[in-house]
Write a protein that holds these residues in place. Structure first.
Motif, PDB file in Angstrom:
ATOM      1  N   PRO A   3       0.820  -1.211   0.000  1.00 24.18           N
ATOM      2  CA  PRO A   3       0.000   0.000   0.000  1.00 24.18           C
ATOM      3  C   PRO A   3       0.859   1.268   0.000  1.00 24.18           C
ATOM      4  O   PRO A   3       1.922   1.313   0.617  1.00 24.18           O
ATOM      5  N   HIS A   4       0.365   2.273  -0.715  1.00 23.34           N
ATOM      6  CA  HIS A   4       1.005   3.588  -0.738  1.00 23.34           C
ATOM      7  C   HIS A   4       0.107   4.567   0.003  1.00 23.34           C
ATOM      8  O   HIS A   4      -1.082   4.680  -0.310  1.00 23.34           O
ATOM      9  N   VAL A   5       0.689   5.271   0.994  1.00 26.31           N
ATOM     10  CA  VAL A   5      -0.083   6.159   1.858  1.00 26.31           C
ATOM     11  C   VAL A   5       0.586   7.529   1.967  1.00 26.31           C
ATOM     12  O   VAL A   5       1.654   7.630   2.560  1.00 26.31           O
ATOM     13  N   PRO A   6      -0.024   8.580   1.431  1.00 24.70           N
ATOM     14  CA  PRO A   6       0.448   9.920   1.766  1.00 24.70           C
ATOM     15  C   PRO A   6      -0.033  10.281   3.179  1.00 24.70           C
ATOM     16  O   PRO A   6      -1.198  10.061   3.510  1.00 24.70           O
ATOM     17  N   ILE A   7       0.884  10.797   3.980  1.00 22.82           N
ATOM     18  CA  ILE A   7       0.543  11.289   5.313  1.00 22.82           C
ATOM     19  C   ILE A   7       0.557  12.809   5.220  1.00 22.82           C
ATOM     20  O   ILE A   7       1.589  13.405   4.928  1.00 22.82           O
ATOM     21  N   VAL A   8      -0.605  13.419   5.447  1.00 18.71           N
ATOM     22  CA  VAL A   8      -0.742  14.860   5.318  1.00 18.71           C
ATOM     23  C   VAL A   8      -0.936  15.448   6.713  1.00 18.71           C
ATOM     24  O   VAL A   8      -1.970  15.251   7.345  1.00 18.71           O
ATOM     25  N   ASP A   9       0.097  16.129   7.203  1.00 14.59           N
ATOM     26  CA  ASP A   9       0.054  16.718   8.533  1.00 14.59           C
ATOM     27  C   ASP A   9       1.051  17.870   8.552  1.00 14.59           C
ATOM     28  O   ASP A   9       2.148  17.741   8.015  1.00 14.59           O
ATOM     29  N   ASP A  10       0.680  18.987   9.177  1.00  7.64           N
ATOM     30  CA  ASP A  10       1.584  20.129   9.235  1.00  7.64           C
ATOM     31  C   ASP A  10       2.716  19.924  10.237  1.00  7.64           C
ATOM     32  O   ASP A  10       3.698  20.646  10.210  1.00  7.64           O
ATOM     33  N   GLU A  11       2.617  18.925  11.100  1.00  7.13           N
ATOM     34  CA  GLU A  11       3.659  18.654  12.090  1.00  7.13           C
ATOM     35  C   GLU A  11       4.596  17.569  11.578  1.00  7.13           C
ATOM     36  O   GLU A  11       4.203  16.414  11.412  1.00  7.13           O
ATOM     37  N   ALA A  12       5.855  17.960  11.359  1.00  7.09           N
ATOM     38  CA  ALA A  12       6.855  17.028  10.836  1.00  7.09           C
ATOM     39  C   ALA A  12       7.049  15.822  11.755  1.00  7.09           C
ATOM     40  O   ALA A  12       7.249  14.704  11.282  1.00  7.09           O
ATOM     41  N   ALA A  13       6.955  16.027  13.061  1.00  9.59           N
ATOM     42  CA  ALA A  13       7.148  14.920  14.006  1.00  9.59           C
ATOM     43  C   ALA A  13       6.052  13.866  13.859  1.00  9.59           C
ATOM     44  O   ALA A  13       6.330  12.663  13.929  1.00  9.59           O
ATOM     45  N   ILE A  14       4.828  14.303  13.628  1.00  8.21           N
ATOM     46  CA  ILE A  14       3.720  13.356  13.426  1.00  8.21           C
ATOM     47  C   ILE A  14       3.941  12.572  12.137  1.00  8.21           C
ATOM     48  O   ILE A  14       3.760  11.355  12.091  1.00  8.21           O
ATOM     49  N   ARG A  15       4.340  13.279  11.076  1.00 11.49           N
ATOM     50  CA  ARG A  15       4.606  12.588   9.808  1.00 11.49           C
ATOM     51  C   ARG A  15       5.714  11.551   9.979  1.00 11.49           C
ATOM     52  O   ARG A  15       5.617  10.440   9.466  1.00 11.49           O
ATOM     53  N   LEU A  16       6.768  11.914  10.712  1.00 12.48           N
ATOM     54  CA  LEU A  16       7.886  11.004  10.921  1.00 12.48           C
ATOM     55  C   LEU A  16       7.458   9.757  11.688  1.00 12.48           C
ATOM     56  O   LEU A  16       7.769   8.634  11.283  1.00 12.48           O
ATOM     57  N   VAL A  17       6.725   9.935  12.768  1.00  7.49           N
ATOM     58  CA  VAL A  17       6.281   8.798  13.574  1.00  7.49           C
ATOM     59  C   VAL A  17       5.357   7.895  12.757  1.00  7.49           C
ATOM     60  O   VAL A  17       5.477   6.667  12.786  1.00  7.49           O
ATOM     61  N   ALA A  18       4.448   8.494  12.004  1.00  9.42           N
ATOM     62  CA  ALA A  18       3.538   7.703  11.164  1.00  9.42           C
ATOM     63  C   ALA A  18       4.321   6.975  10.075  1.00  9.42           C
ATOM     64  O   ALA A  18       4.069   5.795   9.797  1.00  9.42           O
ATOM     65  N   ARG A  19       5.274   7.667   9.474  1.00  8.98           N
ATOM     66  CA  ARG A  19       6.105   7.052   8.432  1.00  8.98           C
ATOM     67  C   ARG A  19       6.848   5.841   8.987  1.00  8.98           C
ATOM     68  O   ARG A  19       6.853   4.775   8.371  1.00  8.98           O
ATOM     69  N   LEU A  20       7.468   6.013  10.142  1.00  5.85           N
ATOM     70  CA  LEU A  20       8.214   4.899  10.737  1.00  5.85           C
ATOM     71  C   LEU A  20       7.301   3.710  11.006  1.00  5.85           C
ATOM     72  O   LEU A  20       7.663   2.564  10.739  1.00  5.85           O
ATOM     73  N   GLY A  21       6.112   4.001  11.526  1.00  4.16           N
ATOM     74  CA  GLY A  21       5.171   2.916  11.795  1.00  4.16           C
ATOM     75  C   GLY A  21       4.721   2.189  10.542  1.00  4.16           C
ATOM     76  O   GLY A  21       4.687   0.961  10.494  1.00  4.16           O
ATOM     77  N   LEU A  22       4.414   2.944   9.510  1.00  6.35           N
ATOM     78  CA  LEU A  22       3.907   2.322   8.282  1.00  6.35           C
ATOM     79  C   LEU A  22       5.012   1.675   7.458  1.00  6.35           C
ATOM     80  O   LEU A  22       4.823   0.594   6.905  1.00  6.35           O
ATOM     81  N   GLU A  23       6.163   2.333   7.356  1.00 10.81           N
ATOM     82  CA  GLU A  23       7.252   1.774   6.545  1.00 10.81           C
ATOM     83  C   GLU A  23       7.992   0.649   7.261  1.00 10.81           C
ATOM     84  O   GLU A  23       8.159  -0.439   6.710  1.00 10.81           O
ATOM     85  N   ARG A  24       8.442   0.924   8.464  1.00  9.13           N
ATOM     86  CA  ARG A  24       9.305  -0.054   9.146  1.00  9.13           C
ATOM     87  C   ARG A  24       8.538  -1.213   9.741  1.00  9.13           C
ATOM     88  O   ARG A  24       9.019  -2.334   9.718  1.00  9.13           O
ATOM     89  N   VAL A  25       7.372  -0.940  10.284  1.00 16.85           N
ATOM     90  CA  VAL A  25       6.597  -2.012  10.911  1.00 16.85           C
ATOM     91  C   VAL A  25       5.812  -2.801   9.869  1.00 16.85           C
ATOM     92  O   VAL A  25       5.799  -4.027   9.893  1.00 16.85           O
ATOM     93  N   ALA A  26       5.179  -2.086   8.925  1.00 18.88           N
ATOM     94  CA  ALA A  26       4.272  -2.749   7.988  1.00 18.88           C
ATOM     95  C   ALA A  26       4.851  -2.932   6.592  1.00 18.88           C
ATOM     96  O   ALA A  26       4.295  -3.670   5.788  1.00 18.88           O
ATOM     97  N   GLY A  27       5.939  -2.234   6.273  1.00 16.28           N
ATOM     98  CA  GLY A  27       6.509  -2.351   4.936  1.00 16.28           C
ATOM     99  C   GLY A  27       5.755  -1.591   3.867  1.00 16.28           C
ATOM    100  O   GLY A  27       5.916  -1.858   2.674  1.00 16.28           O
ATOM    101  N   TRP A  28       4.929  -0.625   4.271  1.00 15.62           N
ATOM    102  CA  TRP A  28       4.162   0.165   3.321  1.00 15.62           C
ATOM    103  C   TRP A  28       5.030   1.290   2.761  1.00 15.62           C
ATOM    104  O   TRP A  28       6.065   1.634   3.314  1.00 15.62           O
TER     105      TRP A  28
END
Length: 126
Positions: A3-28
């Motif tokens: 799956p490809h997921v754009p994360i749209v959030d004005d807070e870079a820290a939220i984007r980073l945490v979400a990215r790590l969860g989706l990419e590293r944990v789930a491989g998205w």
């Protein structure tokens, strides 16, 4: 297929945490967008499987960004899940009435974010 997921959030820290969860944990695959214009551009470059969209952003908020996404070709069929710190039931009902596929509350658990998204969308996770 990943799956490809754009994360749209004005807070870079939220984007980073979400990215790590989706990419590293789930491989998205994740694309980050700091606001509406970046989100529209990202969706135009590559059709995502779902957009994870913050509700409260300073320039163009989530509901207005949703309107812009829906106006794109095929935008009516694009799965969108709101991400919000306002988790009261009345707010969730209001957000759902805007036509999103689901609402995930902040703070979220990055280790479970992919499972939460999959659950909201009715996807099976392997």
């Amino acid at each position: 297929m990943t799956p490809h997921v754009p994360i749209v959030d004005d807070e870079a820290a939220i984007r980073l945490v979400a990215r790590l969860g989706l990419e590293r944990v789930a491989g998205w695959t994740v694309t980050e967008a700091g606001g509406a214009d970046e989100a529209i551009a990202a969706v135009g470059r590559r059709r995502p499987d779902v957009v994870l969209l913050d509700v409260m952003m300073p320039l163009t908020d989530g509901p207005r960004t949703l309107e812009r996404l829906r106006a794109l070709p095929g935008g009516d069929e694009l799965p969108v899940v709101f991400l919000t710190a306002k988790a009261q039931q009345s707010e969730i009902v209001r957000l759902r009435s805007l036509g999103v596929d689901g609402v995930i509350s902040k703070p979220f658990d990055p280790m479970k974010l992919a499972d939460d998204l999959a659950g909201v969308l009715g996807w099976e996770r392997v």
